[in-house]
Design an enzyme around this catalytic site. Structure first.
Site, PDB file in Angstrom:
ATOM      1  N   ARG A 115     -36.654  52.182 -57.145  1.00 45.22           N
ATOM      2  CA  ARG A 115     -37.195  53.220 -58.109  1.00 45.22           C
ATOM      3  C   ARG A 115     -36.596  52.800 -59.654  1.00 45.22           C
ATOM      4  O   ARG A 115     -36.049  53.789 -60.333  1.00 45.22           O
ATOM      5  CB  ARG A 115     -36.980  54.557 -57.833  1.00 45.22           C
ATOM      6  N   ASP A 171     -36.163  61.967 -62.701  1.00 44.71           N
ATOM      7  CA  ASP A 171     -37.620  62.081 -62.207  1.00 44.71           C
ATOM      8  C   ASP A 171     -38.457  62.713 -63.055  1.00 44.71           C
ATOM      9  O   ASP A 171     -38.175  63.949 -63.447  1.00 44.71           O
ATOM     10  CB  ASP A 171     -37.537  62.788 -60.710  1.00 44.71           C
ATOM     11  N   ASP A 176     -32.128  66.779 -59.055  1.00 40.66           N
ATOM     12  CA  ASP A 176     -32.000  65.608 -59.817  1.00 40.66           C
ATOM     13  C   ASP A 176     -31.136  65.722 -61.043  1.00 40.66           C
ATOM     14  O   ASP A 176     -30.847  66.801 -61.555  1.00 40.66           O
ATOM     15  CB  ASP A 176     -33.363  65.028 -60.319  1.00 40.66           C
ATOM     16  N   ASP A 192     -30.669  63.059 -54.992  1.00 41.47           N
ATOM     17  CA  ASP A 192     -31.983  62.815 -55.131  1.00 41.47           C
ATOM     18  C   ASP A 192     -31.862  61.863 -56.198  1.00 41.47           C
ATOM     19  O   ASP A 192     -31.580  60.886 -56.228  1.00 41.47           O
ATOM     20  CB  ASP A 192     -32.722  64.110 -55.208  1.00 41.47           C
TER      21      ASP A 192
END
Length: 322
Positions: A217, A164, A131, A160
């Site tokens: 997201r 996160d 990430d 990705d």
């Protein structure tokens, strides 16, 4: 004929105006520029504090400079290419120099760390499984005024996440960043099966961020408690996603060209909760299966009206603004 008092008032006004001309007009300080410390769940995070800054321009120098738990301020000059991720130790501030410095090809991992600040970096095209920033088992993290991006020319799994936050991380603020041209923006809580570790953690604040052409997201939150306010979302399929009993307060945001602004009922075995107030949905739908109880965050903040969010975020978010 003007009175003596009138002439005095006029003279005072003239002197004041002359001073402004001499000094140059100084506009009011923007909210973005005023924030030298985090607002939200990461309040109190200091990073490297007043440690003497070290400037790096190579991957080896950067990797060495950010290691360990001692207080440190690391300035990144230029764009450093990498694959995978570089681990960031506790009590660290990472700052980009100017508006165009940063990392490409990989990213940062904040794991088993506390008291970390990342600001003013361009973070681009971190190839999976990396990430752009991963936060794991870490607390007190402030991610501010960065520019995250990739592209949507590849499949959704080529890159990705942009940011996160997983494995019981806690007390995180994400503010004044731009997130652009990506499929999976920001995941908070990585798995439906991680109940025992994540429950009671994953407290996050997102404010004054721009999400542009990010598919989903924005963020996706499991188990935790999220405050999403004064953000500008444009070009999303599914934006805010509360799942697995997460509690979300979604306040005074603006959504444009977005299909689903907020959902509590997709993809997981258990729905989440959400409270919506003051948002400009711009025609986007909402799917609220369960209304939450989280309505009053445990910190001081001022949410500006949705009517001024686009102007504030457009002007203030991203690199080169601090």
């Amino acid at each position: 004929m003007p009175t003596i008092s009138g002439r005095r008032r006029a003279a005072a006004l003239f002197a004041s105006a002359a001073a402004v001309v001499a000094l140059g007009a100084i506009p009011p300080q923007s909210a973005a520029a005023a924030e030298t410390t985090p607002i939200g769940y990461a309040a109190g995070t200091t990073g490297g504090g007043s440690a003497s800054p070290v400037t790096v321009s190579t991957l080896s120098a950067f990797t060495s400079a950010v290691a360990g738990t001692g207080a440190k301020v690391v300035r990144v000059s230029g764009v450093i290419s990498l694959s995978g991720q570089v681990d960031i130790g506790s009590n660290t501030t990472v700052l980009g120099v100017g508006s165009s410095s940063g990392l490409t090809g990989g990213g940062l991992r904040i794991k088993d760390s506390t008291n970390v600040i990342v600001r003013n970096l361009n973070l681009s095209k971190a190839v999976a499984p990396a990430d752009s920033i991963t936060v794991q088992k870490s607390t007190r993290v402030w991610v501010d005024h960065n520019a995250f991006s990739s592209d949507r020319d590849h499949g959704k799994d080529y890159y990705d996440g942009l940011l996160d936050i997983t494995h019981a991380s806690d007390y995180v603020t994400v503010s004044w960043n731009t997130f652009k041209d990506h499929y999976k923006g920001s995941l908070v809580g990585h798995s439906d099966s991680n109940t025992s570790e994540d429950t009671g953690h994953l407290r996050v604040t997102y404010h004054h961020n721009l999400f542009s052409n990010v598919n989903s997201r924005i963020p996706s939150l499991r188990f935790g408690t999220g405050h999403f306010y004064d953000n500008y979302v444009t070009g999303a399929d599914t934006a805010v996603h509360s799942r697995m009993n997460a509690q979300m307060l979604v306040e005074n945001n603006v959504f444009r060209d977005t299909k689903i602004a907020v959902t509590t009922s997709r993809d997981s075995s258990t729905d989440g909760y959400a409270v919506l107030r003051g948002n400009d949905l711009g025609g986007a739908a909402t799917e609220i299966s369960r209304t939450g109880t989280f309505t009053s965050p445990p910190y001081s903040y001022t949410a500006e009206s949705a009517s001024s969010v686009v102007a504030s975020v457009t002007a203030g978010a991203g690199t080169g603004k601090i």
